[in-house]
Design a protein around this motif. Structure first.
Motif, mmCIF file in Angstrom:
data_model
loop_
_atom_site.group_PDB
_atom_site.id
_atom_site.type_symbol
_atom_site.label_atom_id
_atom_site.label_comp_id
_atom_site.label_asym_id
_atom_site.label_seq_id
_atom_site.Cartn_x
_atom_site.Cartn_y
_atom_site.Cartn_z
ATOM 1 N N ASP A 115 0.902 -1.186 -0.069
ATOM 2 C CA ASP A 115 -0.002 -0.047 0.037
ATOM 3 C C ASP A 115 0.875 1.015 -0.098
ATOM 4 O O ASP A 115 1.743 1.284 0.825
ATOM 5 C CB ASP A 115 -1.112 0.102 1.200
ATOM 6 N N GLY A 116 0.724 2.010 -0.846
ATOM 7 C CA GLY A 116 1.726 3.305 -1.090
ATOM 8 C C GLY A 116 2.482 3.406 -1.968
ATOM 9 O O GLY A 116 2.712 2.537 -3.102
ATOM 10 N N GLU A 117 3.348 4.222 -2.090
ATOM 11 C CA GLU A 117 4.365 4.556 -3.315
ATOM 12 C C GLU A 117 5.526 3.565 -3.094
ATOM 13 O O GLU A 117 6.136 3.526 -4.039
ATOM 14 C CB GLU A 117 4.933 6.015 -3.262
ATOM 15 N N GLN A 118 6.125 3.247 -1.963
ATOM 16 C CA GLN A 118 6.876 2.382 -2.019
ATOM 17 C C GLN A 118 6.936 0.976 -1.620
ATOM 18 O O GLN A 118 5.754 0.711 -0.914
ATOM 19 C CB GLN A 118 8.161 3.194 -0.882
ATOM 20 N N ASP A 119 8.053 0.238 -1.934
ATOM 21 C CA ASP A 119 7.823 -1.292 -1.776
ATOM 22 C C ASP A 119 7.898 -1.303 -0.268
ATOM 23 O O ASP A 119 8.728 -0.890 0.522
ATOM 24 C CB ASP A 119 8.982 -1.822 -2.308
ATOM 25 N N ALA A 120 6.820 -2.221 0.323
ATOM 26 C CA ALA A 120 6.739 -2.551 1.611
ATOM 27 C C ALA A 120 7.898 -3.822 1.978
ATOM 28 O O ALA A 120 8.163 -4.552 0.935
ATOM 29 C CB ALA A 120 5.395 -3.154 2.057
ATOM 30 N N ARG A 121 8.332 -3.531 3.077
ATOM 31 C CA ARG A 121 9.625 -4.615 3.412
ATOM 32 C C ARG A 121 8.668 -5.633 4.542
ATOM 33 O O ARG A 121 7.901 -5.204 5.511
ATOM 34 C CB ARG A 121 10.487 -4.085 4.328
#
Length: 197
Positions: free
Chosen positions: A180-186
């Motif tokens: 969810d969101g602009e960056q890749d989640a870790r």
């Protein structure tokens, strides 16, 4: 063992290892397909380094070949024995990258683990980025380390998780993760195979 990010082609390394495991048994692609339930074309593409396999397909292939999943990443490994103690330092993993996920396979030189721990990044942003749900025997735990994640589960409403949130479920139920969101989640994921796997 270190991260293979700097390797010329981690998929090619994986493919060579897969081909060697198949040939060690004297099996054709068709025989491995029959044993694993994967399409001949999928196995062939993985052997040639054209595609990377997701965890569910890696598990199917390992069962079909009768090998530990870690055998795809290291030709030799040590079995986890009672009293064993292992440490993975930052950057010590084997990378497996697919269209939607970057898997960091932890402890790839330790065979016969009761669970498969993986860290990784989610490149997918929505359900439509996937062809189908992932499913495999066993149980699964996921904790969001950075960012936010939506977990899609077959027959259930999507579950939204923020950093620090976690989920535990039957991994035989079709499931997918997306950032969810602009960056890749870790994330950190731990899979435990089902009985007889």
């Amino acid at each position: 063992m270190t991260d293979t990010t700097d390797a010329p082609n981690p998929r090619a390394d994986f493919g060579r290892r897969l081909r060697q495991l198949r040939r060690d048994n004297g099996w054709t692609l068709a025989e491995v397909s029959e044993r694993s339930g994967l399409a001949i074309s999928t196995i062939s593409k993985a052997e040639r380094g054209v595609i990377s396999l997701t965890y569910d397909r890696l598990s199917q292939l390992a069962r079909g070949l009768g090998v530990d999943l870690a055998a795809f990443f290291n030709a030799e490994g040590q079995s986890f024995e009672p009293g064993s103690f292992a440490v993975a330092r930052k950057g010590e993993f084997k990378r497996q990258e697919t269209k939607n996920y970057v898997y960091e396979m932890l402890f790839p030189d330790m065979w016969n683990k009761a669970m498969t721990p993986m860290m990784g990044s989610l490149k997918a942003r929505e359900f439509m980025d996937f062809e189908d749900f992932v499913r495999h025997p066993g149980q699964e735990f996921l904790v969001v380390l950075e960012g936010a994640v939506t977990v899609f589960a077959e027959g259930r409403e999507p579950v939204h998780l923020a950093a620090g949130d976690s989920i535990y479920f039957d991994s035989a139920v079709g499931h997918l993760y997306a950032s969810d969101g602009e960056q890749d989640a870790r994330i950190l994921v731990v899979c435990v195979p089902g009985p007889g796997v």
